[in-house]
Design a protein around this motif. Structure first.
Motif, PDB file in Angstrom:
ATOM      1  N   ASP A 201      23.636 -65.409 -35.930  1.00  0.00           N
ATOM      2  CA  ASP A 201      22.666 -65.256 -35.013  1.00  0.00           C
ATOM      3  C   ASP A 201      21.277 -65.633 -35.770  1.00  0.00           C
TER       4      ASP A 201
ATOM      5  N   ILE B 167      16.820 -66.836 -35.144  1.00  0.00           N
ATOM      6  CA  ILE B 167      16.029 -67.171 -34.666  1.00  0.00           C
ATOM      7  C   ILE B 167      14.903 -68.331 -35.476  1.00  0.00           C
TER       8      ILE B 167
ATOM      9  N   ILE C 228      13.120 -67.176 -38.707  1.00  0.00           N
ATOM     10  CA  ILE C 228      12.520 -65.948 -38.498  1.00  0.00           C
ATOM     11  C   ILE C 228      13.410 -64.732 -38.719  1.00  0.00           C
ATOM     12  N   THR C 229      14.377 -64.768 -37.961  1.00  0.00           N
ATOM     13  CA  THR C 229      15.668 -63.743 -38.616  1.00  0.00           C
ATOM     14  C   THR C 229      17.055 -64.497 -38.434  1.00  0.00           C
TER      15      THR C 229
ATOM     16  N   GLN D 283      18.871 -69.467 -31.745  1.00  0.00           N
ATOM     17  CA  GLN D 283      17.679 -69.939 -30.891  1.00  0.00           C
ATOM     18  C   GLN D 283      16.628 -70.610 -31.922  1.00  0.00           C
TER      19      GLN D 283
END
Lengths: 946, 303
Positions: free
Chosen positions: B73, B75, B83-84, B300
């Motif tokens: 997962d 970003i 970002i994460t 994402q």
């Protein structure tokens, strides 16, 4: 041909066929038929007519058929209670079947048949099954006890099933233990007073052993039960925590949440200095984060729980900010909840990241989410002062995007930032003004108008701006109208010369053309202020505004503590206590966190006692309650109604104002109130002056009749002193003292008229005070007071008035009115008038409480020059409701252990050391509300020396 | 399963024993003998210390397969920085072993795992002390373990997306260009790549040419999806073209977020490796296998 065929044929068809099939000889056909019946039943067709035929199929050795018939029975037995009796025999027989599956099935089904007659027959088989050799049967029977208890609680108690159930907690099979715990918890929940689950360290140990071995659902029952246990000290709490932590690694998220609940609750008892406390904090974070990797629905439940946990202990997740960052395809409910948690976790350390994220969110598509993101930026600015500047510039960037709703939302939050940091960011006002035209939502318009009014002196064309709003004044919403009115008045006060016309215009619009009473009233107030005293108007309208608080929308601490006890249940998702959404007759038990024992923090925990002083008053003796009711009734209805029988209705249900901490303070009394603290509605501090004389005496009688609870001798009464000298009160002199007699407090007054005119129309009022003292009846002066005449009055008092902490604690501010004027004075009352008659604690209780109260709550005083011996001291104090519980002689010294209770339920424990040779006594006081100690000491001194 | 509202057994092994799942063979047997799928014996496992395993399991081929599946997962922001990023990993197992086998599974680098949640069968104490998974497995398919790696430096990002999406204020045309390339893949091929992006409302249509794969733009839902397939490091796949924007409106406020899916076989991106698997308690020699796979979870890229 008649039309009757339409009614007969269809009616017969299906049911008739089924009946035939059910009575068929072929097993296979029978089974098919029962299946058809069940199918019809499931879709809601009424097949109860087939009851006897289906029950006939019950005696079979085919397990599948049996299960189907049982299913049918559960559904229809209630509608056919008489027929259901036919099935009893089979049940009893099945309970003896060699196959444990069938025994369990029978006992389970019987429990589900809610027919009184059947339950009678159920007892014997159930008793057998509870002692069955097969654990599967035992565990099913355990649940059956809970079912039966719901139908007929008395029966279950009479038959001794509860004790058997308690024995099952020590069963060798963990699943049986789990089910017994589940059943007991359920019974205990519906009968909060029954004290069924009196857990002790031994049984806790058994539960913890079973916890490791039983299935996931069993673990949840046990964990939920553990959460209700109150460990006796921090060491026990720690050892339970240690054994519960492995559950955090369970794959079932319900187990994880239940474990989190137990830990959150017991952590309350651990001292923060403990190493283990830190370890526990670290262990709690990862499982909570992992819960977020599940499906969105589960995520939401996890987030709602995390929201509570973060409010209670933000330190747990302070490093985990990033997991709450929003993914663009998260469902909106997850997004909003994540955002909420992000703001709660925002701190100086991570604010840069948070802001960058929030800015990103503010450009998303979803309008609701964007709005909340913009609001969040504002909340960050208010919460983290260092970031305010950056937040403001972020908001300005967003305003530049010119997206309508973003701009509006930004302006609303900038208004809040102005409130928090006045005179700091006015440079942005110009940018805001540029967007004036695009504002179409009332809230944004109101915010903008507020800003213009507040900073009118720095905005050159403020009058033009406001004037532009004025054109459509009547089309605006009330919010905007009110704001506009205020803003223009502010503007006028700041720039009086140019704006006179404008202010007149708005005042006339508001007062003459508006039909909104709020607006009209505000308009008139401004108008009169401005016309009578513009300087005062300036002081009023442009007064310093109180700062807005940092954290908005926090859950109220007592509710939060209660919700922490409901982690992992619906209550934690709704953020409401179960009583708010669970219907039905079940007694709702209020849960509360255990009081902290870690010595250094007693002041921090909301549960502990200091709050007791400002606490809502606890009517101590029934007469006062009845009396209060009398007042209320008189206010509303007129004719006095006799009080005491109605007294119970004053009880306002279970509003647990102070959480469990108070329960222990209240001691036995709160038990008498049905386990819940009562909350008397705060009466108006004024006593209606219209009360007639007969009522006054009626109340007096009431006191005499019911007040005599404790000793008959009254407590010490100080001589009267002058409270209000004649010079200060236009000739009225008031002197007085306080006394307590047979349970009632009174204020004995002497009013002397030293003026030259007759005084009449006396009335008295008290300001709010620390113990809620208030007049219980109006001041009765029967005849007008002639010059140089005195009158003695005894004014009964009660302690159900509004409470406000005073400094000094025993300060009482009084207002007395007569036909001449209103006069104010303040006086100190001796604390011993508040010592209630039932202040005698049991020895055991005294011992436990003395230990329980932290040492720094102990205060020591010297009482000098007192020559009494121990017995005389004891009896003298008893007269003032200070009770000696035990007396010891240690090395020639007499030690007296004493207790007393204040009207608001605060217990004070005392140890008085008397040395025969020494006229100085040493007094040690222990109380959960240490601030009263000094005044108790004063009371001791006054009583002993007089 | 449920009694008086209390959930009691949700373990699939037990449920299967209570009501046997229909198979062709069983249906045939049932019709002949008249028996049913409803078990008439008490599931033994439910009360034993190992409630998850049924007794009397027999197989002719004894085998135990473990799949280590990791999902990333992440970003990624406009400029390509992370970002994460976190890894949600699971180990799914398919164990078909006779009798009551007792397995131990050890990792080369167990310290990688930040947070673990175990199937109840795993002995927690041994994990705490030795970092070894020791368990009596349920029969059949089950999830042995799920774990979480969130320390950012440990999370490698296997692909990157270069994007150039521009809406111009005045004209009704916009440019669109994205390129996908491998980043830290430890020499493995990235396959099953799929790019989806929710375009802003103002986009009427898109004229694009992919260098490989197929793409679809749905003008109603404004969803662009591009099925890339494998990434060839020598010739990076790209999708270029133009967008037709609604005339007269200002440029859209929001930028489309690119959602990425991919798969990498035989790689656990966290670097987790199983060291060995041993079996005790039974005599036979089982067939063992371990498979690794990395997938994109919610991956994402913001533009």
């Amino acid at each position: 041909m008649t039309d009757s065929k339409y009614f007969t044929t269809t009616k017969k068809g299906e049911i008739f066929e089924l009946k035939a099939e059910l009575n068929s000889d072929k097993k296979e056909k029978k089974k098919e038929a029962v299946k058809k019946v069940i199918a019809s039943m499931t879709v809601g067709k009424d097949v109860s007519a087939l009851f006897p035929d289906v029950v006939n199929c019950m005696q079979t050795d085919n397990l599948e058929l049996k299960k189907l018939v049982y299913l049918y029975l559960m559904n229809y037995a209630k509608s056919q209670p008489d027929m259901a009796i036919m099935a009893v025999n089979t049940f009893v027989k099945d309970c003896e079947d060699p196959n444990p599956l069938i025994r369990a099935l029978a006992v389970r089904t019987m429990g589900c048949i809610r027919v009184d007659k059947i339950t009678e027959y159920l007892c014997e088989p159930l008793r057998k099954c509870l002692k069955d050799e097969d654990p599967y049967v035992r565990k099913t029977a355990a649940v059956c006890v809970a079912k039966l208890h719901d139908i007929n609680a008395q029966l279950v108690e009479d038959q001794g099933f509860l004790d058997t159930l308690k024995d099952l907690i020590s069963d060798s099979n963990p699943m049986v233990v789990a089910n017994a715990v589940a059943a007991l918890s359920e019974i205990a929940e519906s009968h909060p007073s029954s004290n069924l689950l009196d857990l002790n360290p031994q049984s806790i140990n058994k539960l913890l052993t079973a916890l490791n071995e039983c299935t996931e659902w069993g673990q949840i029952f046990i964990l939920d039960c553990l959460a209700n246990y109150m460990p006796k000290d921090d060491r026990e709490a720690q050892s339970i925590c240690e054994r519960v932590t492995p559950r955090l690694s369970h794959a079932n998220s319900a187990v994880v949440l239940s474990a989190v609940k137990v830990l959150m609750k017991f952590m309350e008892m651990l001292s923060k200095d403990l190493d283990y406390y830190g370890t526990l904090l670290k262990k709690l974070a990862p499982p909570l984060v992992t819960l977020l990797s599940a499906e969105p629905e589960l995520q939401y439940v996890a987030l709602r729980n995390i929201n509570l946990i973060v409010q209670k202990r933000p330190e747990i997740l302070k490093h985990e900010m990033k997991v709450f960052f929003v993914k663009y395809n998260d469902p909106i409910y997850v997004k909003l909840e994540k955002l909420d948690i992000m703001i709660r976790l925002a701190s100086q350390a991570n604010i840069a990241q948070v802001l960058a994220e929030l800015k990103e969110y503010a450009t998303e598509v979803d309008v609701d989410f964007v709005r909340k993101a913009v609001r969040a930026i504002g909340r960050c600015a208010i919460k983290v002062e260092q970031s305010a500047e950056r937040c403001v510039s972020t908001l300005l960037d967003l305003i530049q995007t010119k997206v309508n709703y973003v701009v509006q939302e930004a302006i609303v939050v900038i208004k809040d930032i102005f409130r928090k940091y006045p005179n700091k960011y006015e440079s942005v006002i110009a940018t805001l003004c540029e967007n004036l035209d695009s504002l179409d939502e009332p809230e944004a318009r109101a915010a903008m108008i507020w800003i213009v009014g507040e900073y009118a002196e720095r905005i050159d064309n403020a009058d033009e701006l406001l004037e532009s709003f004025l054109e459509g004044f009547h089309d605006e919403s009330t919010q905007v109208q009110l704001q506009l009115l205020t803003a223009i008045v502010k503007l006028f006060l700041k720039k009086p010369t140019e704006t006179q016309e404008l202010v007149q215009q708005v005042l006339s619009l508001a007062t003459q053309d508006s039909d909104n009473p709020d607006l009209r009233d505000r308009g008139y107030i401004y108008w009169r202020l401005l016309s009578t005293d513009p300087v005062a108007a300036k002081e009023v309208v442009l007064a310093e505004k109180p700062l807005i608080s940092e954290e908005t929308d926090l859950i109220e601490p007592t509710l939060l503590d209660e919700l922490i006890c409901y982690i992992g249940t619906l209550a934690s998702v709704y953020h409401k206590p179960p009583s708010a959404f669970v219907e039905g007759s079940r007694g709702v038990v209020h849960k509360s966190l255990p009081p902290r024992t870690g010595s250094s923090e007693s002041a921090e925990s909301p549960d502990t006692a200091p709050s007791g002083v400002q606490a809502a008053e606890q009517p101590a003796v029934i007469p006062t309650q009845g009396d209060l009711l009398g007042d209320l009734l008189n206010l509303d209805l007129g004719p006095p109604v006799s009080g005491p029988p109605l007294a119970t209705s004053v009880q306002m249900g279970a509003v647990d104002l102070l959480g469990g901490g108070l329960d222990s303070l209240m001691g036995d009394e709160s038990e008498g109130m049905g386990g819940s603290n009562t909350f008397a509605p705060a009466p108006s501090t004024t006593v209606p002056t219209t009360l007639g004389a007969p009522l006054g005496s009626g109340l007096g009688d009431l006191f005499d009749l019911t007040g005599g609870v404790g000793t008959l001798s009254g407590s010490y009464v100080a001589p009267k002193t002058v409270w209000l000298p004649a010079m200060k009160a236009k000739g009225l002199e008031i002197s007085g003292t306080f006394s307590r007699q047979v349970g009632s407090i009174s204020m004995d007054l002497v009013l002397t008229n030293k003026a030259l005119q007759v005084m009449s129309d006396f009335a008295i009022q008290f300001n709010r005070n620390s113990f809620g003292l208030a007049p219980a009846a109006p001041l009765q002066v029967h005849a007008p007071l002639a010059p140089n005449q005195s009158v003695e009055i005894s004014l009964p008092l009660n302690t159900v008035g509004s409470v406000m902490k005073m400094d000094p604690l025993n300060n009482l501010q009084v207002a007395v009115k007569n036909n001449i004027d209103v006069f104010y004075f303040s006086t100190l009352y001796p604390l011993h008038i508040l010592f209630v008659e039932d202040g005698k604690m049991e020895r055991q209780m005294f011992l436990a409480t003395w230990k329980d109260i932290a040492n720094e709550n102990e205060a020591q005083f010297q009482i000098k020059d007192c020559s009494l011996n121990a017995d005389a001291v004891s009896s003298k104090l008893q007269g003032s409701n200070i009770f000696t519980i035990a007396k010891r002689n240690v090395e020639g010294q007499d030690m007296l252990y004493q207790s007393l209770k204040l009207t608001n339920g605060i217990w004070v424990l005392a140890e008085l050391r008397i040395q025969p040779s020494n006229p100085s006594f040493t007094l040690s006081l222990k109380c959960r509300a240490p601030e009263v100690s000094q005044y108790v000491y004063q009371a001791y001194e006054t009583i002993l020396k007089n | 399963m449920l009694d008086n509202g209390f959930p009691l057994a949700t373990e699939s092994n037990i449920l299967k024993e209570l009501i046997k799942p229909p198979t062709i063979l069983r249906t045939v047997v049932n019709t002949i003998t008249g028996s049913t799928n409803v078990g008439d014996q008490l599931p033994t496992g439910q009360l034993s210390v190992v409630p998850w395993r049924r007794t009397g399991v027999k197989y002719t081929n004894n085998e135990a397969y473990f799949d280590v599946i990791e999902e990333i997962d992440a970003i990624i922001d406009k400029s390509g920085s992370t970002i994460t990023a976190e890894i949600q990993g699971v180990i799914d197992a398919c164990v078909k072993l006779t009798g009551m086998p007792d397995l131990t599974l050890s990792f080369m680098n167990p310290r990688l795992l930040d947070d673990v949640s175990f199937h109840p069968c795993v002995r927690f104490k041994r994990w705490e002390s030795e970092r070894i998974l020791s368990f009596i497995p349920p029969d059949g398919n089950f999830r042995l373990l799920s774990y979480h790696v969130s320390a950012q430096n440990l999370v490698a990002i296997p692909v990157y997306v270069k994007h150039n999406i521009s809406f111009r204020d005045s004209s009704s045309l916009g440019r669109f260009e994205i390129t996908v390339g491998p980043k830290q893949t430890m020499g493995k091929t990235v396959e099953g790549v799929m790019v989806t992006s929710q375009m802003p409302k103002g986009v009427l249509n898109m004229t694009l040419t992919p260098s490989q794969g197929t793409h679809i733009f749905d003008p109603v839902t404004k969803l662009l999806s591009w099925d890339v397939g494998k990434i060839n490091p020598q010739k990076l796949p790209s999708l270029k073209g133009s967008m037709t924007l609604q005339a007269g409106t200002s440029k859209p406020d929001e930028n489309p977020t690119i959602n990425l899916q991919f798969k990498i076989q035989q790689l656990a991106i966290s670097g987790l490796k199983v060291n060995r698997l041993d079996m005790y308690g039974e005599k036979y020699k089982p067939f063992k296998g371990i498979k690794y796979m990395t997938k994109a979870g919610k991956f994402q890229v913001r533009t």
